[in-house]
Design an enzyme around this catalytic site. Structure first.
Site, PDB file in Angstrom:
ATOM      1  N   SER A 214      52.534  15.599 104.134  1.00 16.75           N
ATOM      2  CA  SER A 214      53.934  16.033 104.302  1.00 16.75           C
ATOM      3  C   SER A 214      54.008  17.552 104.176  1.00 16.75           C
ATOM      4  CB  SER A 214      54.816  15.333 103.256  1.00 16.75           C
ATOM      5  OG  SER A 214      56.167  15.547 103.542  1.00 16.75           O
ATOM      6  N   ASN A 215      55.175  18.089 103.933  1.00 13.66           N
ATOM      7  CA  ASN A 215      55.310  19.545 103.774  1.00 13.66           C
ATOM      8  C   ASN A 215      56.408  19.838 102.754  1.00 13.66           C
ATOM      9  OD1 ASN A 215      57.945  19.790 105.221  1.00 13.66           O
ATOM     10  ND2 ASN A 215      56.702  18.911 106.854  1.00 13.66           N
ATOM     11  N   ARG A 216      56.667  21.118 102.522  1.00 13.07           N
ATOM     12  CA  ARG A 216      57.546  21.514 101.409  1.00 13.07           C
ATOM     13  C   ARG A 216      59.034  21.519 101.749  1.00 13.07           C
ATOM     14  NH1 ARG A 216      54.060  23.601  97.650  1.00 13.07           N
ATOM     15  NH2 ARG A 216      52.178  24.557  98.480  1.00 13.07           N
ATOM     16  N   ALA A 281      61.363  19.805 109.337  1.00  6.71           N
ATOM     17  CA  ALA A 281      59.978  20.301 109.385  1.00  6.71           C
ATOM     18  C   ALA A 281      59.115  19.099 109.768  1.00  6.71           C
ATOM     19  CB  ALA A 281      59.585  20.860 108.033  1.00  6.71           C
TER      20      ALA A 281
END
Ligand code: CTP
Length: 414
Positions: A214-216, A281
């Protein structure tokens, strides 16, 4: 928005005017008159320091209402609860640096600051102070905190101050304060009839049943856009990856987990949308295979994952578009504007919001953001650090401007 000033725009509104101990307190007398001229019923609450500049009697005569100055006065009426409960908005003008500090940290040692802890209505704050105080980093922190919590905080104006200094610190003009109250209380309808599709948050791509890539992204920017569009009268669909945020009310929320699910949900709603804003995102790389069982570490000293590229949702939507306005984001760590321009053109977008995600206080997880908005027609506008909700409104305004420019050039050709 152009407000119709031919009628009393605040008719039937109950306002609280909080006055704190600044030399600009005398201007609150005229502000009170302006608010009542607009039809509002105004109850004045003064701090003790404010009473050193103007007497409560002045406000009492002009408002026709008792002026409260003390938390302990008429305590049986619980005025710190009853006053904000019946108010449509609270205006604090002038607000001193001391008041901003108390409001930002939640101190409640006088009636006005105690009221803020129970108030649920819009809060308009117009500070006035010496120029050096306004520029002080602690004051700036308090201003940022209050704005992030939704207060409408008007920057003071530049000009001669009581100290003789010429600096930014003068109370905002009466018309700006009245307009801020009108904007807070009169619903804006400039996006009525628009069907806005917004994506937000990260996606999660499973590696095995317990792990994912995943991402932030926190989702805050996309949620702020959805809320801003809703507040301006649009019908909003928010397609969101997993976030810790509460679903905004009055918005249709579609929850998804993976990039594929996000693409499907967006394609389903794309045809009926007029504006699409991709703040999500989305994963660029997905595990080529997903293990059916948890990958065990026994017997391994390393693990390689094979990733494949994910379909670009924006490029996909751009290829199927009819008349939708398409807005993307560019999350960059270097060459902000040139990378964003490449994405604007490459993905066939109308606007792109370029974010430097390494900038302190902006980007992932933060309540604030700074951005450059670029349009396909070559316009470029830079926005300094501001609450994401404020930037959301700027983005909507940029879309509006683009649409009206399009409309004008279309009618010119006809
Ligand atoms: N985006 C998308 N589908 C993807 C990846 C990104 O629709 N698979 C959208 C994002 O929502 C954003 C825009 O494309 O509006 C740009 O995303 P960004 O992550 O900045 O750039 P990428 O296109 O992914 O390129 P790179 O990662 O190389 O910077």
């Amino acid at each position: 928005m152009d407000l119709d000033r031919s009628q009393a725009t605040l008719q039937g509104k109950r306002l609280v005017l909080g006055v704190t101990g600044s030399i600009a307190a005398y201007k609150a007398v005229s502000l009170l008159r302006a608010l009542t001229r607009e039809g509002a019923s105004v109850e004045v609450v003064m701090t003790q320091a404010a009473t050193r500049f103007v007497t409560p009697l002045t406000f009492e005569v002009l408002s026709g209402k008792r002026v409260t100055t003390d938390l302990f006065e008429a305590h049986e009426e619980m005025r710190h609860l009853s006053i904000p409960e019946r108010a449509h908005a609270i205006i604090v003008a002038p607000a001193t640096a001391n008041f901003l500090a108390k409001a930002a940290v939640g101190l409640a040692d006088d009636l006005l600051s105690a009221m803020l802890l129970t108030a649920k209505c819009p809060l308009v704050i117009a500070p006035a102070m010496d120029g050096d105080m306004w520029m002080n980093p602690t004051v700036a922190d308090h201003v940022r905190t209050l704005r992030a919590r939704g207060a409408i905080l008007l920057d003071p104006e530049e000009g001669p101050l009581a100290s003789g200094q010429i600096a930014q610190g003068r109370l905002a003009s009466e018309s700006r304060i009245v307009e801020a109250v009108q904007t807070a209380l009169i619903p804006q309808e400039d996006w009525k009839g628009q069907r806005v599709l917004v994506s937000a948050g990260p996606t999660q791509e499973a590696i095995d049943p317990v792990r994912f890539i995943s991402n932030r992204s926190s989702g805050k920017m996309g949620y702020a856009i959805a809320e801003a569009a809703r507040d301006r009268g649009a019908d909003v669909v928010l397609v969101t990856g997993p976030t810790a945020l509460a679903p905004p009310c009055g918005v249709k929320v579609v929850s998804v987990t993976t990039a594929k699910e996000m693409a499907d949900a967006l394609c389903r709603h794309f045809g009926s949308s007029t504006v699409v804003i991709m703040a999500a995102a989305v994963a660029d790389f997905l595990p080529k295979e997903q293990a059916a069982q948890k990958l065990k570490k026994r017997g391994r000293t390393a693990l390689s994952l094979e990733l494949e590229t994910a379909p670009d949702i924006l490029a996909m939507l751009s290829a199927q578009r009819t008349s939708q306005v398409l807005v993307g984001f560019a999350a960059e760590t270097e060459h902000l504007v040139s990378h964003a321009k490449d994405k604007l053109i490459g993905k066939g977008l109308d606007l792109i919001i370029a974010n430097d995600v390494t900038r302190e206080g902006a980007g992932f997880g933060s309540d604030d953001n700074a951005a450059v908005i670029l349009s396909r027609t070559g316009q470029q506008k830079e926005f300094g650090l501001m609450p994401k909700r404020q930037l959301a409104d700027e983005i909507l305004t940029a879309v509006q401007n683009l649409r009206s420019a399009q409309h004008h050039s279309a009618t010119a050709v006809e």
